[in-house]
Design a protein around this motif. Structure first.
Motif, short mmCIF file in Angstrom:
data_model
loop_
_atom_site.label_atom_id
_atom_site.label_comp_id
_atom_site.label_asym_id
_atom_site.label_seq_id
_atom_site.Cartn_x
_atom_site.Cartn_y
_atom_site.Cartn_z
N GLN A 133 152.65 64.52 -17.84
CA GLN A 133 153.30 63.70 -16.82
C GLN A 133 152.27 62.94 -16.00
O GLN A 133 151.15 63.40 -15.81
CB GLN A 133 154.15 64.58 -15.90
N GLY A 134 152.68 61.77 -15.50
CA GLY A 134 151.83 61.01 -14.58
C GLY A 134 150.63 60.37 -15.26
O GLY A 134 150.44 60.44 -16.48
N GLY A 135 149.80 59.74 -14.44
CA GLY A 135 148.61 59.07 -14.94
C GLY A 135 147.40 59.97 -14.94
O GLY A 135 147.43 61.10 -14.44
N ARG A 136 146.30 59.47 -15.47
CA ARG A 136 145.09 60.26 -15.61
C ARG A 136 144.55 60.68 -14.25
O ARG A 136 144.14 61.84 -14.07
CB ARG A 136 144.04 59.48 -16.39
N PHE A 137 144.54 59.78 -13.28
CA PHE A 137 144.00 60.12 -11.96
C PHE A 137 144.83 61.22 -11.32
O PHE A 137 144.29 62.18 -10.75
CB PHE A 137 143.96 58.90 -11.06
N GLY A 138 146.15 61.11 -11.41
CA GLY A 138 147.01 62.13 -10.81
C GLY A 138 146.82 63.49 -11.45
O GLY A 138 146.82 64.51 -10.77
#
Length: 281
Positions: A133-138
């Motif tokens: 889930q979510g992006g790499r930074f998150g």
């Protein structure tokens, strides 16, 4: 309940200010070992609880934003201290490992998972879903390095949530139920919410009849459990959910107060006796 032999292995370590792990701590950096458990079951053979650090961690944190993980928690992994390199001392080859129990999917717990491509993987469905889930930074902000999770792990995964629930008994109160992973009462996974989605511990009855509760990151140290001292809200809110984390820690504190003979084993506690040779770092 079947009895197992349990060996606690130190698979590297990281360092960060103590105050990030307990709110009365100092700003001085503290070394936190990454502990894994080799569980020798009389019938199932070699089983791992988590894998600690592995050289794959450094490969996974070369790029942006994953490198932030390495900067925030500098890692030391002496040569030969990866779990896969320690197994031969116990007469175990990597291909002998039948099962890996994943407490949660933070990088310091699954970095060595790729070393055991034929092993069944017990984990939380909620934890594996969070990896995607979510992006790499998150994901990095929450301690997840998706590159450390094998792409086809689903074909080997068995989820805690689907296993039969059994009563833990009065010795483990206030925890009431656990997931019977093998169907013989030897490995009971216990939900320990708060640290991150899909965070579970494991209860094992050892060969000497002691009960060991591997509590993963429900506390960073045994002292936190004894003192019922949580991390600051900044830490718990960053990684998971502060309210459930503090409730879980308080439950562990009450358990330890009632049953101090129980062997509570946090995954990053320097007090825990390990079977890693001193010469390994």
């Amino acid at each position: 309940m079947r009895r197992c032999r349990v060996h606690i292995l130190r698979a590297g370590a990281c360092s960060h200010p103590e105050v990030m792990t307990r709110r009365d701590g100092s700003l001085k950096p503290v070394v936190f070992p990454a502990l894994a458990a080799l569980i020798l079951h009389p019938e199932e053979g070699a089983i791992l609880f988590d894998t600690g650090y592995d050289p794959a961690f450094f490969a996974a944190t070369r790029t942006w934003p994953e490198v932030l993980y390495r900067w925030a928690t500098p890692v030391d992994l002496p040569f030969g201290q990866a779990v896969v390199d320690q197994l031969p001392r116990f007469g175990v080859k990597p291909e002998d490992v039948t099962t890996v129990v994943v407490s949660h999917f933070h990088g310091d717990h699954v970095a060595g998972l790729h070393r055991f491509p034929n092993a069944r993987v017990f984990c939380a469905r909620a934890g594996l879903e969070r990896v995607r889930q979510g992006g790499r930074f998150g994901r990095v902000r929450q301690g997840i390095l998706a590159g450390l999770v094998p792409k086809h792990v689903d074909t080997r995964a068995a989820f805690f949530e689907d296993r039969p629930q059994v009563a833990l008994g009065p010795d483990l109160s206030p925890f009431e139920t656990g997931a019977d992973l093998l169907g013989d009462g030897s490995l009971l996974a216990v939900h320990l919410p708060g640290h991150c989605p899909g965070h579970w511990g494991l209860v094992v009855r050892e060969a000497d009849d002691r009960t060991r509760f591997l509590i993963a990151d429900a506390a960073w140290s045994s002292g936190q459990v004894r003192d019922d001292m949580p991390p600051p809200r900044l830490t718990t809110a960053l990684l998971g959910d502060t309210g459930p984390y503090r409730s879980t820690l308080n439950a562990l504190h009450r358990l330890w107060t009632r049953n101090p003979e129980l062997v509570l084993t946090p995954s990053h506690c320097g007090e825990v006796q390990t079977d890693t040779p001193r010469g390994d770092g």
